[in-house]
Design a protein around this motif. Structure first.
Motif, PDB file in Angstrom:
ATOM      1  N   PHE A   1      27.828  18.442  -3.025  1.00 42.33           N
ATOM      2  CA  PHE A   1      26.611  18.425  -2.223  1.00 42.33           C
ATOM      3  C   PHE A   1      26.508  19.745  -1.468  1.00 42.33           C
ATOM      4  N   ASP A   2      25.352  19.998  -0.922  1.00 45.64           N
ATOM      5  CA  ASP A   2      25.126  21.207  -0.133  1.00 45.64           C
ATOM      6  C   ASP A   2      25.376  20.867   1.329  1.00 45.64           C
ATOM      7  N   ALA A   3      26.546  21.227   1.826  1.00 49.84           N
ATOM      8  CA  ALA A   3      26.952  20.808   3.169  1.00 49.84           C
ATOM      9  C   ALA A   3      26.244  21.561   4.273  1.00 49.84           C
ATOM     10  N   ASN A   4      25.835  22.804   4.028  1.00 47.95           N
ATOM     11  CA  ASN A   4      25.285  23.626   5.105  1.00 47.95           C
ATOM     12  C   ASN A   4      23.888  24.159   4.821  1.00 47.95           C
ATOM     13  N   GLY A   5      23.238  23.645   3.784  1.00 46.19           N
ATOM     14  CA  GLY A   5      21.847  23.998   3.532  1.00 46.19           C
ATOM     15  C   GLY A   5      21.615  25.400   3.025  1.00 46.19           C
ATOM     16  N   ASP A   6      22.645  26.039   2.439  1.00 41.64           N
ATOM     17  CA  ASP A   6      22.466  27.396   1.935  1.00 41.64           C
ATOM     18  C   ASP A   6      22.109  27.428   0.455  1.00 41.64           C
ATOM     19  N   GLY A   7      21.906  26.248  -0.140  1.00 38.72           N
ATOM     20  CA  GLY A   7      21.517  26.176  -1.533  1.00 38.72           C
ATOM     21  C   GLY A   7      22.663  26.238  -2.518  1.00 38.72           C
ATOM     22  N   ARG A   8      23.890  26.286  -2.030  1.00 41.38           N
ATOM     23  CA  ARG A   8      25.054  26.356  -2.910  1.00 41.38           C
ATOM     24  C   ARG A   8      25.761  25.005  -2.983  1.00 41.38           C
TER      25      ARG A   8
ATOM     26  N   ASN B   1      41.386  14.901   4.333  1.00 40.82           N
ATOM     27  CA  ASN B   1      40.322  15.202   3.383  1.00 40.82           C
ATOM     28  C   ASN B   1      40.034  16.703   3.363  1.00 40.82           C
ATOM     29  N   PHE B   2      39.382  17.152   2.279  1.00 43.53           N
ATOM     30  CA  PHE B   2      39.012  18.559   2.145  1.00 43.53           C
ATOM     31  C   PHE B   2      37.498  18.717   2.170  1.00 43.53           C
ATOM     32  N   LEU B   3      37.065  19.852   2.694  1.00 41.66           N
ATOM     33  CA  LEU B   3      35.680  20.283   2.556  1.00 41.66           C
ATOM     34  C   LEU B   3      35.703  21.741   2.120  1.00 41.66           C
ATOM     35  N   PHE B   4      35.307  21.992   0.868  1.00 45.90           N
ATOM     36  CA  PHE B   4      35.291  23.342   0.326  1.00 45.90           C
ATOM     37  C   PHE B   4      33.866  23.881   0.389  1.00 45.90           C
TER      38      PHE B   4
ATOM     39  N   PHE C   1      20.005  16.303   7.387  1.00 45.18           N
ATOM     40  CA  PHE C   1      21.382  16.733   7.216  1.00 45.18           C
ATOM     41  C   PHE C   1      22.151  15.691   6.412  1.00 45.18           C
ATOM     42  N   THR C   2      22.973  16.152   5.498  1.00 42.98           N
ATOM     43  CA  THR C   2      23.686  15.252   4.605  1.00 42.98           C
ATOM     44  C   THR C   2      24.867  14.600   5.313  1.00 42.98           C
ATOM     45  N   ASP C   3      24.978  13.292   5.147  1.00 43.06           N
ATOM     46  CA  ASP C   3      26.088  12.521   5.695  1.00 43.06           C
ATOM     47  C   ASP C   3      27.070  12.198   4.572  1.00 43.06           C
ATOM     48  N   VAL C   4      28.324  11.943   4.928  1.00 39.25           N
ATOM     49  CA  VAL C   4      29.376  11.682   3.948  1.00 39.25           C
ATOM     50  C   VAL C   4      30.006  10.329   4.244  1.00 39.25           C
TER      51      VAL C   4
ATOM     52  N   ALA D   1      24.745  21.868  13.351  1.00 32.54           N
ATOM     53  CA  ALA D   1      25.849  22.805  13.566  1.00 32.54           C
ATOM     54  C   ALA D   1      26.844  22.815  12.414  1.00 32.54           C
ATOM     55  N   GLY D   2      26.636  21.928  11.417  1.00 33.83           N
ATOM     56  CA  GLY D   2      27.561  21.854  10.299  1.00 33.83           C
ATOM     57  C   GLY D   2      28.812  21.072  10.607  1.00 33.83           C
TER      58      GLY D   2
END
Length: 585
Positions: free
Chosen positions: A286-293, A305-308, A349-352, A370-371
């Motif tokens: 998913f796109d965690a910070n809205g930068d399109g990546r 847990n990991f967040l890459f 904003f995306t929730d997990v 704020a991410g």
């Protein structure tokens, strides 16, 4: 999985007993304190949430012709992989716009596995009927090769020929099956360079992390385990039990860059994904910070847990601790199995969401501008109802098509004899569904309405995936069980308006993974991203579903393709499956 203390000899499952002391709700804070919550322990006048009338499921397994029973190869020795499978995948392998079904099977981990049936491919015939076509499709196995203990599945068009291919993960090897487009598959594992690194693989996800239009592959790995290195565990010094992963070293996941022709290159180290402290069971893109990546959230079992975060230069930075996704509110690691992501409260904003072990509430990490993430499962109403269950499959999916994503957890314990040692636990457990009350109002558990309701049954739940099986627009579910039959659950929720999108990338990856779609319907604005991974060992249908509630028309939809191209479609039809190709320019 968390019922053996790492500080305790593997011959006595210390955490098994510690956890049993935490079952009283009054002691929840002492075991893993949640943040302050409006929830209160149930009393005699209110033992369960009010019944939600709008969600209905019907078990159509037998009527659909689905006759698959998972083989786990279980032995009295209690080898760890026996209790972990199995996964499932929905994908349209024959191009008739109906989702077909692949069920991953296991095999004995010791011996040649020759007596185990292969995984099964079921072709969707329409009208709620399926036919097994495993042999005809060439998926029955390879001559002269043992049937390996399968675990998970992932779907994506790896060679850009327009036909979705199938990856099956397992213990000791993984297999990539290329869809020839004529109803058959060929094993291209060796040619794809995926057979070099073996281990205990779990969930996998296809993505285009470098934006070159070719599908890449994230391959989750669990622990360093072999038959010879298997550890013997017992909770009472007499009866054997499945060990916690804490008695095994962690192992790094793998990241493979797709070359576009079905071949892959291992870029784990250079991409910054190599970490030996993970024990991965679930992954969601998913796109965690809205930068399109495309970023990666990884659910680890008894490890943080990991967040890459994708840096846009072919590399990732791991930020889970700093961003609040690594631990529980109390700073503890948990037995995380399944994972999914989506905007649950409509704030953009995306929730997990993560499914955790028993005596550990499932997690709902709220995304923010704020991410940063904060676990608000208790405040959202899913904390206490998931405290005693052990969740594997985890899905964010709009079941009632009201535009607000709901939650589903497939539950089941890992130890068949758990009731012998913990009277409040059971091996088979209920499927738990939460209806989203909308606009950040939280969730309400959906209660069964009769003995025949699938929500009233108990399952040894593992894999969980969603697809529209009957063409009525709402997502149906498949639930796999460890060592038991898979179940097909038709969604019979009262109809609402909807739109389903199948995306075909041109400059972007052919499956359209990473495309962000916004639907404008009157005052409503709905945004979804097509992602892979999700749940536990499973792949949902790679189609975006928009629940429109009572809307009678869509003003426009906007598709931001991974290539960066923006496509706008004015006044698209509703209540239909719409296939959209990315413009050539």
């Amino acid at each position: 999985m968390r019922w053996l203390s790492a500080a305790t000899s593997p011959q006595v499952s210390g955490r098994f007993w510690v956890a049993s002391q935490c079952v009283l709700l009054a002691l929840v804070a002492a075991c893993d304190p949640p943040s302050p919550s409006p929830e209160a322990p149930p009393d005699s006048s209110s033992d369960s949430p009010p019944i939600v009338e709008s969600l209905r499921f019907t078990d159509i397994t037998a009527a659909a012709g689905l006759r698959f029973t998972h083989t786990n190869g279980a032995t009295p020795r209690r080898y760890l992989p026996e209790t972990m499978g199995s996964g499932v995948a929905f994908f349209d392998f024959d191009g008739d716009d109906r989702p077909d079904l692949y069920l991953v099977n296991g095999a004995p981990v010791a011996g040649d596995g020759a007596g185990s049936p292969p995984g099964a491919l079921y072709r969707n015939l329409g009208s709620g009927r399926f036919a097994e076509v495993t042999e005809q499709a060439g998926l029955a196995g390879l001559a002269g090769k043992r049937r390996f203990p399968g675990m998970g599945a992932a779907v994506g068009d790896v060679d850009g020929d327009g036909h979705p291919d199938l990856l099956v993960t397992g213990v000791g090897e993984d297999r990539l099956w290329r869809n020839r487009g004529d109803g058959t598959f060929e094993d291209i594992t060796a040619r794809a360079n995926l057979g070099v690194s073996t281990g205990f693989s779990s969930s996998a996800a296809f993505l285009d992390f470098d934006g070159d239009g070719q599908l890449d592959l994230f391959l989750g790995r669990y622990v360093q385990w072999t038959v010879d290195g298997d550890v013997s565990c017992t909770p009472d010094g007499e009866h054997p039990s499945y060990c916690t992963p804490e008695v095994y070293p962690g192992v790094s996941n793998r990241l493979y860059r797709g070359l576009g022709d079905g071949r892959f290159l291992d870029v784990t180290r250079r991409a910054g994904v190599e970490r030996a402290d993970g024990k991965t069971l679930g992954v969601v893109v998913f796109d965690a910070n809205g930068d399109g990546r495309s970023d990666l959230a990884v659910a680890n079992d008894t490890a943080r847990n990991f967040l890459f975060l994708n840096q846009g230069d072919g590399s990732f930075t791991e930020t889970a601790v700093a961003d609040g996704l690594a631990f529980s509110v109390s700073g503890a690691t948990r037995g995380a199995m399944g994972i999914d992501a989506g905007d649950l409260d409509g704030d953009g904003f995306t929730d997990v969401v993560l499914g955790n072990f028993s005596q550990e509430m499932s997690a709902l990490y709220r995304g923010s501008e704020a991410g940063l993430y904060r676990d608000e499962a208790a405040q959202a109403g899913i904390g206490l109802p998931t405290l005693m269950t052990l969740a594997f499959g985890t899905l964010v999916v709009d079941l009632d098509l009201d535009g607000w994503p709901d939650l589903v957890f497939a539950n089941g314990h890992i130890e068949p004899e758990i009731a012998r040692f913990q009277s409040l636990q059971s091996y088979a457990q209920p499927l738990v569904v939460f209806r989203n009350l909308g606009a950040g109002a939280g969730f309400e558990r959906v209660e069964p309405v009769g003995e025949d309701d699938p929500l009233a049954q108990r399952w040894v739940g593992r894999g969980l995936a969603a697809a529209d099986l009957d063409g009525d627009g709402d997502p149906d579910l498949v639930l796999t069980q460890n060592g038991r039959p898979a179940r097909l659950l038709r969604n019979d929720t009262p109809p609402r308006s909807w739109l389903r999108l199948r995306l075909v990338g041109r400059a972007s990856n052919p499956t359209g993974y990473g495309a962000r779609v916004t639907v404008h319907a009157g005052e409503r604005r709905l945004e979804r991203t097509l992602t892979s991974g999700r749940s536990y060992l499973s792949a949902s249908e790679p189609v975006l579903t928009f629940g429109l509630g009572d809307a009678r028309a869509i003003d426009r939809l906007e598709i931001r393709w991974p290539s960066g191209r923006l496509q706008t479609i004015q006044g698209p039809p509703i209540n239909t499956l719409l296939k959209v190709e990315e413009p050539a320019s």
